[in-house]
Design a protein around this motif. Structure first.
Motif, short mmCIF file in Angstrom:
data_model
loop_
_atom_site.label_atom_id
_atom_site.label_comp_id
_atom_site.label_asym_id
_atom_site.label_seq_id
_atom_site.Cartn_x
_atom_site.Cartn_y
_atom_site.Cartn_z
N MET A 1 0.85 -1.19 0.00
CA MET A 1 0.00 0.00 0.00
C MET A 1 0.88 1.24 0.00
SD MET A 1 -3.23 -0.23 2.55
CE MET A 1 -4.24 -1.65 2.50
N ASN A 2 0.42 2.22 -0.72
CA ASN A 2 1.19 3.45 -0.73
C ASN A 2 0.87 4.30 0.50
OD1 ASN A 2 -0.99 5.31 -1.22
ND2 ASN A 2 -1.04 4.63 -3.35
N PRO A 3 1.74 5.25 0.85
CA PRO A 3 1.55 6.05 2.06
C PRO A 3 0.22 6.83 2.07
CG PRO A 3 3.78 6.32 1.24
CD PRO A 3 3.02 5.52 0.22
N GLY A 4 -0.21 7.31 0.92
CA GLY A 4 -1.47 8.06 0.86
C GLY A 4 -2.66 7.19 1.23
N MET A 5 -2.66 5.95 0.74
CA MET A 5 -3.75 5.05 1.04
C MET A 5 -3.73 4.66 2.53
SD MET A 5 -4.83 1.49 -0.83
CE MET A 5 -5.14 2.28 -2.39
N LEU A 6 -2.54 4.45 3.07
CA LEU A 6 -2.43 4.14 4.51
C LEU A 6 -2.95 5.29 5.35
CD1 LEU A 6 1.03 2.36 4.72
CD2 LEU A 6 -1.22 1.35 5.05
N LYS A 7 -2.67 6.51 4.94
CA LYS A 7 -3.13 7.69 5.67
C LYS A 7 -4.66 7.77 5.64
CE LYS A 7 -2.29 12.62 6.09
NZ LYS A 7 -1.55 13.78 5.56
N LYS A 8 -5.24 7.51 4.47
CA LYS A 8 -6.71 7.53 4.35
C LYS A 8 -7.34 6.43 5.20
CE LYS A 8 -7.12 9.50 -0.27
NZ LYS A 8 -7.56 9.26 -1.65
N LEU A 9 -6.72 5.26 5.19
CA LEU A 9 -7.23 4.14 5.98
C LEU A 9 -7.17 4.45 7.48
CD1 LEU A 9 -8.39 1.30 5.85
CD2 LEU A 9 -6.07 0.41 5.83
N LYS A 10 -6.07 5.06 7.92
CA LYS A 10 -5.92 5.44 9.33
C LYS A 10 -6.97 6.47 9.72
CE LYS A 10 -3.87 6.08 13.36
NZ LYS A 10 -4.72 5.68 14.44
N LYS A 11 -7.21 7.44 8.82
CA LYS A 11 -8.22 8.48 9.09
C LYS A 11 -9.60 7.84 9.23
CE LYS A 11 -10.23 12.74 7.49
NZ LYS A 11 -10.73 13.44 6.35
N MET A 12 -9.92 6.92 8.33
CA MET A 12 -11.22 6.24 8.38
C MET A 12 -11.35 5.43 9.67
SD MET A 12 -13.07 3.57 5.78
CE MET A 12 -13.18 4.74 4.45
N GLN A 13 -10.27 4.77 10.05
CA GLN A 13 -10.29 3.98 11.29
C GLN A 13 -10.54 4.90 12.49
OE1 GLN A 13 -6.57 2.13 12.37
NE2 GLN A 13 -7.61 0.57 13.60
N ASP A 14 -9.88 6.05 12.53
CA ASP A 14 -10.08 7.00 13.63
C ASP A 14 -11.52 7.50 13.66
OD1 ASP A 14 -7.40 6.72 14.31
OD2 ASP A 14 -6.78 8.61 13.37
N GLU A 15 -12.09 7.79 12.49
CA GLU A 15 -13.47 8.26 12.42
C GLU A 15 -14.44 7.17 12.89
OE1 GLU A 15 -13.92 9.50 8.36
OE2 GLU A 15 -12.85 11.39 8.70
N MET A 16 -14.16 5.93 12.52
CA MET A 16 -15.01 4.82 12.96
C MET A 16 -14.97 4.67 14.48
SD MET A 16 -14.28 1.84 10.11
CE MET A 16 -14.96 0.57 11.17
N MET A 17 -13.80 4.80 15.06
CA MET A 17 -13.66 4.67 16.50
C MET A 17 -14.39 5.80 17.22
SD MET A 17 -9.73 3.29 16.75
CE MET A 17 -9.74 3.18 18.54
N GLU A 18 -14.30 7.02 16.68
CA GLU A 18 -15.02 8.15 17.27
C GLU A 18 -16.53 7.94 17.17
OE1 GLU A 18 -13.68 11.82 15.48
OE2 GLU A 18 -11.59 11.37 15.97
N ALA A 19 -16.99 7.49 16.02
CA ALA A 19 -18.43 7.24 15.83
C ALA A 19 -18.91 6.16 16.79
CB ALA A 19 -18.71 6.84 14.38
N GLN A 20 -18.13 5.09 16.95
CA GLN A 20 -18.49 4.01 17.86
C GLN A 20 -18.58 4.52 19.29
OE1 GLN A 20 -19.19 0.80 16.87
NE2 GLN A 20 -19.78 0.33 18.95
N ALA A 21 -17.64 5.34 19.70
CA ALA A 21 -17.65 5.90 21.06
C ALA A 21 -18.87 6.78 21.28
CB ALA A 21 -16.36 6.68 21.32
#
Length: 96
Positions: A1-21
């Motif tokens: 995976m390229n760094p840009g895709m990893l950054k987007k994936l990390k952002k989505m993961q953070d948003e999911m965790m915030e939404a779950q909380a």
């Protein structure tokens, strides 16, 4: 995976965790004839309010408690599906 895709994936993961909380900390009110229940998004029952007039009608009270709890659980599930479903659509762009 390229760094840009990893950054987007990390952002989505953070948003999911915030939404779950947010979902887990929210309170949901289930209501039925003479009964109100309050549940957290974790599906933990935190309060039951019963109209004293219902105490003379045991079977109706039992039914009302069941209906109110199921009402709150449905609200939790519906909101969870709606909120978290938006992330499932976004995962398709990552080849998942």
């Amino acid at each position: 995976m390229n760094p840009g895709m990893l950054k987007k994936l990390k952002k989505m993961q953070d948003e999911m965790m915030e939404a779950q909380a947010r979902l887990e900390s929210k309170e949901y009110f289930g209501k039925a004839s003479g009964v109100t229940v309050i549940m957290q998004g974790t599906k933990q029952l935190i309060d039951v309010e019963i109209n004293p007039e219902m105490l003379d009608e045991v079977e109706m009270l039992q039914d009302s408690i069941l209906i109110a709890v199921n009402d709150a659980l449905k609200q939790i599930e519906d909101e969870h599906n709606e909120t978290m479903g938006q992330f499932a659509g976004g995962m398709g762009g990552f080849g998942f």
